[in-house]
Motif scaffolding. Structure first.
Motif, mmCIF file in Angstrom:
data_model
loop_
_atom_site.group_PDB
_atom_site.id
_atom_site.type_symbol
_atom_site.label_atom_id
_atom_site.label_comp_id
_atom_site.label_asym_id
_atom_site.label_seq_id
_atom_site.Cartn_x
_atom_site.Cartn_y
_atom_site.Cartn_z
ATOM 1 N N GLN A 1 0.832 -1.197 0.000
ATOM 2 C CA GLN A 1 0.000 0.000 0.000
ATOM 3 C C GLN A 1 0.870 1.253 0.000
ATOM 4 O O GLN A 1 2.060 1.211 0.330
ATOM 5 C CB GLN A 1 -0.914 0.006 1.237
ATOM 6 N N THR A 2 0.248 2.358 -0.356
ATOM 7 C CA THR A 2 0.959 3.637 -0.346
ATOM 8 C C THR A 2 1.209 4.079 1.095
ATOM 9 O O THR A 2 0.574 3.576 2.033
ATOM 10 C CB THR A 2 0.144 4.715 -1.081
ATOM 11 N N ASP A 3 2.115 5.032 1.250
ATOM 12 C CA ASP A 3 2.423 5.531 2.587
ATOM 13 C C ASP A 3 1.190 6.129 3.261
ATOM 14 O O ASP A 3 0.988 5.961 4.471
ATOM 15 C CB ASP A 3 3.530 6.590 2.508
ATOM 16 N N ALA A 4 0.365 6.825 2.488
ATOM 17 C CA ALA A 4 -0.838 7.446 3.061
ATOM 18 C C ALA A 4 -1.817 6.390 3.571
ATOM 19 O O ALA A 4 -2.416 6.538 4.642
ATOM 20 C CB ALA A 4 -1.511 8.338 2.021
ATOM 21 N N ASP A 5 -2.000 5.301 2.796
ATOM 22 C CA ASP A 5 -2.909 4.232 3.222
ATOM 23 C C ASP A 5 -2.364 3.510 4.447
ATOM 24 O O ASP A 5 -3.126 3.097 5.333
ATOM 25 C CB ASP A 5 -3.121 3.243 2.085
ATOM 26 N N ILE A 6 -1.054 3.322 4.504
ATOM 27 C CA ILE A 6 -0.449 2.683 5.675
ATOM 28 C C ILE A 6 -0.636 3.563 6.908
ATOM 29 O O ILE A 6 -0.967 3.078 7.998
ATOM 30 C CB ILE A 6 1.045 2.411 5.415
ATOM 31 N N ALA A 7 -0.432 4.875 6.732
ATOM 32 C CA ALA A 7 -0.608 5.793 7.861
ATOM 33 C C ALA A 7 -2.046 5.783 8.368
ATOM 34 O O ALA A 7 -2.294 5.950 9.566
ATOM 35 C CB ALA A 7 -0.203 7.205 7.452
ATOM 36 N N ALA A 8 -3.017 5.564 7.450
ATOM 37 C CA ALA A 8 -4.429 5.544 7.850
ATOM 38 C C ALA A 8 -4.746 4.367 8.760
ATOM 39 O O ALA A 8 -5.735 4.392 9.496
ATOM 40 C CB ALA A 8 -5.321 5.505 6.611
ATOM 41 N N LEU A 9 -3.918 3.324 8.718
ATOM 42 C CA LEU A 9 -4.126 2.162 9.584
ATOM 43 C C LEU A 9 -3.540 2.382 10.975
ATOM 44 O O LEU A 9 -3.592 1.489 11.812
ATOM 45 C CB LEU A 9 -3.487 0.913 8.961
ATOM 46 N N GLY A 10 -2.980 3.572 11.211
ATOM 47 C CA GLY A 10 -2.333 3.840 12.488
ATOM 48 C C GLY A 10 -3.245 3.671 13.687
ATOM 49 O O GLY A 10 -2.813 3.235 14.750
ATOM 50 N N GLU A 11 -4.533 3.985 13.519
ATOM 51 C CA GLU A 11 -5.463 3.872 14.647
ATOM 52 C C GLU A 11 -5.773 2.424 15.009
ATOM 53 O O GLU A 11 -6.334 2.153 16.074
ATOM 54 C CB GLU A 11 -6.762 4.605 14.308
ATOM 55 N N LYS A 12 -5.416 1.491 14.132
ATOM 56 C CA LYS A 12 -5.647 0.075 14.404
ATOM 57 C C LYS A 12 -4.437 -0.600 15.054
ATOM 58 O O LYS A 12 -4.477 -1.791 15.362
ATOM 59 C CB LYS A 12 -5.974 -0.667 13.101
ATOM 60 N N VAL A 13 -3.358 0.159 15.238
ATOM 61 C CA VAL A 13 -2.112 -0.420 15.742
ATOM 62 C C VAL A 13 -2.249 -0.762 17.227
ATOM 63 O O VAL A 13 -2.727 0.041 18.034
ATOM 64 C CB VAL A 13 -0.933 0.547 15.519
ATOM 65 N N VAL A 14 -1.807 -1.959 17.586
ATOM 66 C CA VAL A 14 -1.783 -2.400 18.975
ATOM 67 C C VAL A 14 -0.391 -2.223 19.562
ATOM 68 O O VAL A 14 -0.233 -1.777 20.697
ATOM 69 C CB VAL A 14 -2.228 -3.878 19.075
ATOM 70 N N LEU A 15 0.620 -2.581 18.778
ATOM 71 C CA LEU A 15 2.009 -2.441 19.205
ATOM 72 C C LEU A 15 2.826 -1.883 18.050
ATOM 73 O O LEU A 15 2.555 -2.190 16.886
ATOM 74 C CB LEU A 15 2.589 -3.802 19.642
ATOM 75 N N GLY A 16 3.816 -1.086 18.353
ATOM 76 C CA GLY A 16 4.676 -0.548 17.310
ATOM 77 C C GLY A 16 4.141 0.744 16.711
ATOM 78 O O GLY A 16 3.254 1.395 17.270
ATOM 79 N N ASP A 17 4.653 1.071 15.515
ATOM 80 C CA ASP A 17 4.287 2.328 14.857
ATOM 81 C C ASP A 17 4.244 2.088 13.349
ATOM 82 O O ASP A 17 5.218 1.615 12.760
ATOM 83 C CB ASP A 17 5.310 3.410 15.194
ATOM 84 N N MET A 18 3.113 2.438 12.742
ATOM 85 C CA MET A 18 2.969 2.256 11.298
ATOM 86 C C MET A 18 3.944 3.129 10.506
ATOM 87 O O MET A 18 4.351 2.770 9.408
ATOM 88 C CB MET A 18 1.531 2.573 10.866
ATOM 89 N N ARG A 19 4.313 4.251 11.064
ATOM 90 C CA ARG A 19 5.211 5.149 10.339
ATOM 91 C C ARG A 19 6.583 4.530 10.120
ATOM 92 O O ARG A 19 7.318 4.930 9.210
ATOM 93 C CB ARG A 19 5.348 6.470 11.095
ATOM 94 N N SER A 20 6.932 3.549 10.934
ATOM 95 C CA SER A 20 8.237 2.906 10.784
ATOM 96 C C SER A 20 8.337 2.100 9.495
ATOM 97 O O SER A 20 9.441 1.773 9.052
ATOM 98 C CB SER A 20 8.512 1.987 11.980
ATOM 99 N N LEU A 21 7.171 1.796 8.860
ATOM 100 C CA LEU A 21 7.194 0.999 7.630
ATOM 101 C C LEU A 21 7.783 1.798 6.470
ATOM 102 O O LEU A 21 8.468 1.228 5.616
ATOM 103 C CB LEU A 21 5.792 0.524 7.267
ATOM 104 N N TYR A 22 7.482 3.090 6.424
ATOM 105 C CA TYR A 22 7.954 3.876 5.289
ATOM 106 C C TYR A 22 9.032 4.891 5.688
ATOM 107 O O TYR A 22 9.446 5.709 4.884
ATOM 108 C CB TYR A 22 6.801 4.596 4.583
ATOM 109 N N GLN A 23 9.473 4.842 6.935
ATOM 110 C CA GLN A 23 10.612 5.650 7.349
ATOM 111 C C GLN A 23 11.829 4.734 7.476
ATOM 112 O O GLN A 23 11.804 3.795 8.280
ATOM 113 C CB GLN A 23 10.333 6.342 8.687
ATOM 114 N N PRO A 24 12.871 4.935 6.695
ATOM 115 C CA PRO A 24 14.002 4.008 6.695
ATOM 116 C C PRO A 24 14.691 3.924 8.048
ATOM 117 O O PRO A 24 14.765 4.896 8.789
ATOM 118 C CB PRO A 24 14.947 4.603 5.634
ATOM 119 N N SER A 25 15.151 2.712 8.353
ATOM 120 C CA SER A 25 15.819 2.476 9.614
ATOM 121 C C SER A 25 17.320 2.711 9.472
ATOM 122 O O SER A 25 17.940 2.283 8.509
ATOM 123 C CB SER A 25 15.568 1.037 10.090
#
Length: 417
Positions: free
Chosen positions: A118-142
């Motif tokens: 999914q696009t970064d915007a769609d991934i960010a929209a799933l942020g409210e469903k997160v139980v553990l971790g952070d959705m933003r970490s998927l598209y922010q390089p480590s």
């Protein structure tokens, strides 16, 4: 409208005297049956409405109202198609999507999953469903790890024993072709977030990652699998996307939420109508209870009716008295049923948990019901229909005993008094 005399007599008949305990018992049973029938209708219809609405909201939240999917599973010129879809009147949003069934392994466990790019915007929209971790970490390089990151469903994480920070392996059987045969493609991804949508199948199967990573994993180049579309009126999604369907004829097919989940939602609609029809018979039973209690009341009050007739009470007055008495019983039962239904719906989760604890059986199994919790959504128009049904049946049940009382001949009754 009732006169003071008629209202006084009606109130006295609503509360039978000490010598009429049996009539009072039957009237109380009538109120109880009306209350239970109305409460059952309110509870069942609200739960079924909530189930349909919650299921639709969660499915649409992940898949949109429609999917534009290319023949063969790969959409090459997707940027043009995406622009065309977004320009269609009635479309509020459209975004590229890749979805492919693959395998994942961790700690020796292997599970079948659906990989969603999914696009970064769609991934960010799933942020409210997160139980553990952070959705933003998927598209922010480590800076510490060169591996990409994914988000997995809560039940999938439980099944394979993975936690945030662990590295899972996603296996693509369609790997690259070499002189020695096709090599299976295996790539490790760090778990950046664990989410819970609330739909059992999604929480058990879905692995979300950025669309670029999905293209690399699946060797798709710059192509995508589909485009998810959201419209302003879900019930008219077919009409809204009809022009796009004509433009994409022979290139892609459009499937809306009604088509994709047609069997499920049609079954829900049939079950909803059948349950309302079946439970409506409880209201009919309640009406018969009102009728029987009024018949006994008329027989017990025959002498009083004859005396009122000799004192000048008209047949119309007597009819109004007994109609008011029976309808009031129905109204009290209806009001009590609405209150009981509201209380049960408010405490539905503790009630389900208590029943499961008392019986030792799982009442609400997410694997069967799709949703993790028991939903509820009350439709005011349906409540109004239930109230009108109960009051109408109560009113009709009063007509025979009321006419019977009105036609009492005082001469015949008082002849031997």
């Amino acid at each position: 409208m009732l006169s003071p005399f008629e209202w006084m007599i009606a109130k006295r008949y609503l509360w039978p005297g000490k010598g009429e305990a049996f009539i009072a018992l039957v009237a109380g049973i009538s109120v109880g049956v009306v209350m239970l029938s109305v409460a059952m209708l309110v509870i069942v219809m609200s739960v079924m409405n909530g189930f349909r609405a919650e299921l639709l909201d969660k499915i649409v939240g992940l898949n949109g109202h429609a999917i534009v999917q290319a023949y063969g599973g790969r959409l090459e010129n997707w940027e043009d198609v995406l622009a065309r879809v977004k320009a269609t009147p009635g479309v509020t949003d459209a975004s590229p999507l890749i979805e492919q069934p693959l395998l994942t392994s961790f700690g020796g466990r292997v599970e079948a999953v659906f990989v969603r790019g999914q696009t970064d915007a769609d991934i960010a929209a799933l942020g409210e469903k997160v139980v553990l971790g952070d959705m933003r970490s998927l598209y922010q390089p480590s800076a510490q790890s060169g591996a990409g990151r994914v988000a997995i469903g809560m039940r999938l994480a439980q099944n394979i024993g993975a936690r945030v920070g662990d590295t899972i392996t996603i296996i693509n059987p369609q790997g690259r072709t070499t002189p020695f045969g096709t090599s299976i493609r295996q790539i490790g991804y760090e778990v950046g977030a664990i989410f819970e949508v609330g739909i059992y199948d999604y929480d058990e199967k879905f692995v979300v990652l950025p669309i670029k990573d999905a293209q690399t994993l699946l060797l798709m180049g710059d192509s995508i699998g589909m485009i998810e579309v959201t419209v302003d009126d879900p019930d008219k999604v077919g009409q809204i996307l009809a022009p796009v369907q004509k433009q994409l004829a022979g290139q892609a097919v459009i499937s809306d939420w009604k088509t994709i989940n047609s069997a499920l939602f049609e079954a829900l609609q049939v079950e909803r109508v059948a349950m309302f029809f079946a439970l409506s018979f409880m209201v009919l039973v309640a009406a018969f209870n009102i009728l029987s209690s009024l018949v006994m009341l008329v027989r017990a009050k025959t002498r009083d009716i004859a005396i009122m007739r000799t004192m000048g009470a008209t047949r119309r007055s007597l009819t109004k008295i007994f109609v008011t008495t029976g309808t009031t019983v129905g109204a009290i039962g209806t009001a009590a049923g609405l209150l009981l239904g509201a209380v049960v719906l408010y405490f539905r989760e503790p009630i389900v948990d208590f029943i499961a604890f008392a019986t030792g059986q799982e009442i609400w199994d997410p694997e069967v019901r799709f949703l993790s919790t028991l939903p509820s959504r009350t439709d005011p128009w349906e409540i109004l229909g239930i109230v009108l049904l109960a009051l109408t049946m109560s009113f009709l049940a009063t007509l025979y005993p009321a006419f019977k009382a009105a036609n009492t001949d005082p001469v015949q009754v008082l002849r031997y008094e």
